[in-house]
Design a protein around this motif. Structure first.
Motif, mmCIF file in Angstrom:
data_model
loop_
_atom_site.group_PDB
_atom_site.id
_atom_site.type_symbol
_atom_site.label_atom_id
_atom_site.label_comp_id
_atom_site.label_asym_id
_atom_site.label_seq_id
_atom_site.Cartn_x
_atom_site.Cartn_y
_atom_site.Cartn_z
ATOM 1 N N GLU A 56 14.548 7.887 -29.744
ATOM 2 C CA GLU A 56 15.592 7.935 -30.773
ATOM 3 C C GLU A 56 15.602 9.241 -31.564
ATOM 4 O O GLU A 56 16.465 9.450 -32.398
ATOM 5 N N GLU A 59 15.598 11.504 -36.241
ATOM 6 C CA GLU A 59 16.648 10.875 -37.052
ATOM 7 C C GLU A 59 16.634 9.349 -36.890
ATOM 8 O O GLU A 59 16.737 8.607 -37.868
ATOM 9 N N GLY A 60 16.486 8.874 -35.656
ATOM 10 C CA GLY A 60 16.418 7.437 -35.395
ATOM 11 C C GLY A 60 15.204 6.820 -36.072
ATOM 12 O O GLY A 60 15.288 5.733 -36.668
ATOM 13 N N ARG A 62 13.672 7.995 -38.735
ATOM 14 C CA ARG A 62 13.862 8.023 -40.193
ATOM 15 C C ARG A 62 14.789 6.900 -40.657
ATOM 16 O O ARG A 62 14.614 6.366 -41.754
ATOM 17 N N LYS A 63 15.774 6.537 -39.834
ATOM 18 C CA LYS A 63 16.655 5.413 -40.185
ATOM 19 C C LYS A 63 15.851 4.121 -40.250
ATOM 20 O O LYS A 63 16.023 3.316 -41.159
ATOM 21 N N ARG A 64 14.983 3.922 -39.266
ATOM 22 C CA ARG A 64 14.134 2.724 -39.241
ATOM 23 C C ARG A 64 13.196 2.717 -40.459
ATOM 24 O O ARG A 64 12.966 1.684 -41.069
ATOM 25 N N GLU A 65 12.679 3.907 -40.777
ATOM 26 C CA GLU A 65 11.764 4.050 -41.904
ATOM 27 C C GLU A 65 12.455 3.664 -43.217
ATOM 28 O O GLU A 65 11.881 2.943 -44.039
ATOM 29 N N ALA A 66 13.691 4.126 -43.404
ATOM 30 C CA ALA A 66 14.449 3.814 -44.625
ATOM 31 C C ALA A 66 14.698 2.308 -44.735
ATOM 32 O O ALA A 66 14.600 1.736 -45.822
ATOM 33 N N GLU A 67 14.992 1.677 -43.598
ATOM 34 C CA GLU A 67 15.236 0.235 -43.584
ATOM 35 C C GLU A 67 13.969 -0.531 -43.992
ATOM 36 O O GLU A 67 14.023 -1.459 -44.804
ATOM 37 N N TYR A 89 13.718 12.457 -47.478
ATOM 38 C CA TYR A 89 15.050 11.877 -47.425
ATOM 39 C C TYR A 89 15.418 11.319 -48.791
ATOM 40 O O TYR A 89 14.678 10.513 -49.342
ATOM 41 N N GLU A 91 17.509 9.173 -49.932
ATOM 42 C CA GLU A 91 17.604 7.721 -50.093
ATOM 43 C C GLU A 91 16.201 7.132 -50.321
ATOM 44 O O GLU A 91 16.010 6.265 -51.172
ATOM 45 N N ASN A 92 15.223 7.603 -49.549
ATOM 46 C CA ASN A 92 13.851 7.108 -49.688
ATOM 47 C C ASN A 92 13.271 7.468 -51.059
ATOM 48 O O ASN A 92 12.603 6.650 -51.683
#
Length: 173
Positions: A56, A59-60, A62-67, A89, A91-92
């Motif tokens: 992923e 970027e993929g 980091r999206k999972r990490e934010a979730e 990031y 958001e984080n």
């Protein structure tokens, strides 16, 4: 602000600073649960971080990490060890600063290089110039860790127990 008012204690800092080791000890001392975001991502995906990076990209991942961070931030008081790049990031950073007390576990770059020498599990270090990568990542991320931190504790000297004692002292201020 002491940790009693905070729901969560976040440990931020570079790879090799000791976030997981310190986090487990601190959670034990304070009677809280401990979560390492990288391990949580692996558990949810059923795959290792390196595989997620391969498939992923960063970027993929980091999206999972934010979730994962969003989910954890809604849970009761606990200790959360974040990945080295989590704070890069916006958001984080918002989630972390809004929901907890932030401890920056800092370490001298030479200490980090020594600790990461034999580590084969970290995707960002799978390069021939890993010392340089560690130095560059530290230079880029250190100001962000520092800005987010409620307290900064060095892990370069002393054992994990001494580091945990310093954190507990800071939390009780």
């Amino acid at each position: 602000m002491g940790y009693m008012q905070s729901r969560i204690i976040y440990l931020v800092g570079p790879m090799g600073a000791g976030k997981s080791t310190i986090g487990r000890l601190l959670a034990n001392d304070l009677g809280l649960s401990f979560t390492d975001t990288d391990q949580e991502i692996e558990a949810r995906c059923g795959a290792e971080i390196a595989w997620i990076f391969d498939v992923e990209g960063e970027e993929g991942f980091r999206k999972r990490e934010a979730e994962v961070l969003r989910d954890l931030s809604q849970q009761p008081a606990q200790i959360i060890a974040t990945g080295g790049g989590t704070v890069m990031y916006a958001e984080n950073r918002k989630i972390i600063s809004a929901t907890g007390f932030v401890v920056f576990l800092d370490a001298a770059v030479d200490t980090l290089v020594r600790r990461m020498e034999k580590d084969k599990s970290r995707p960002l270090l799978q390069k021939p110039n890993r010392d340089e990568v560690i130095r560059d990542l530290y230079a880029e991320r250190e100001p962000v860790y520092r800005e987010l931190a409620d307290v900064v504790v060095s892990t370069s000297r002393g054992n994990p127990r001494q580091v945990v004692n310093k954190i507990v002292d800071a939390l009780n201020q």
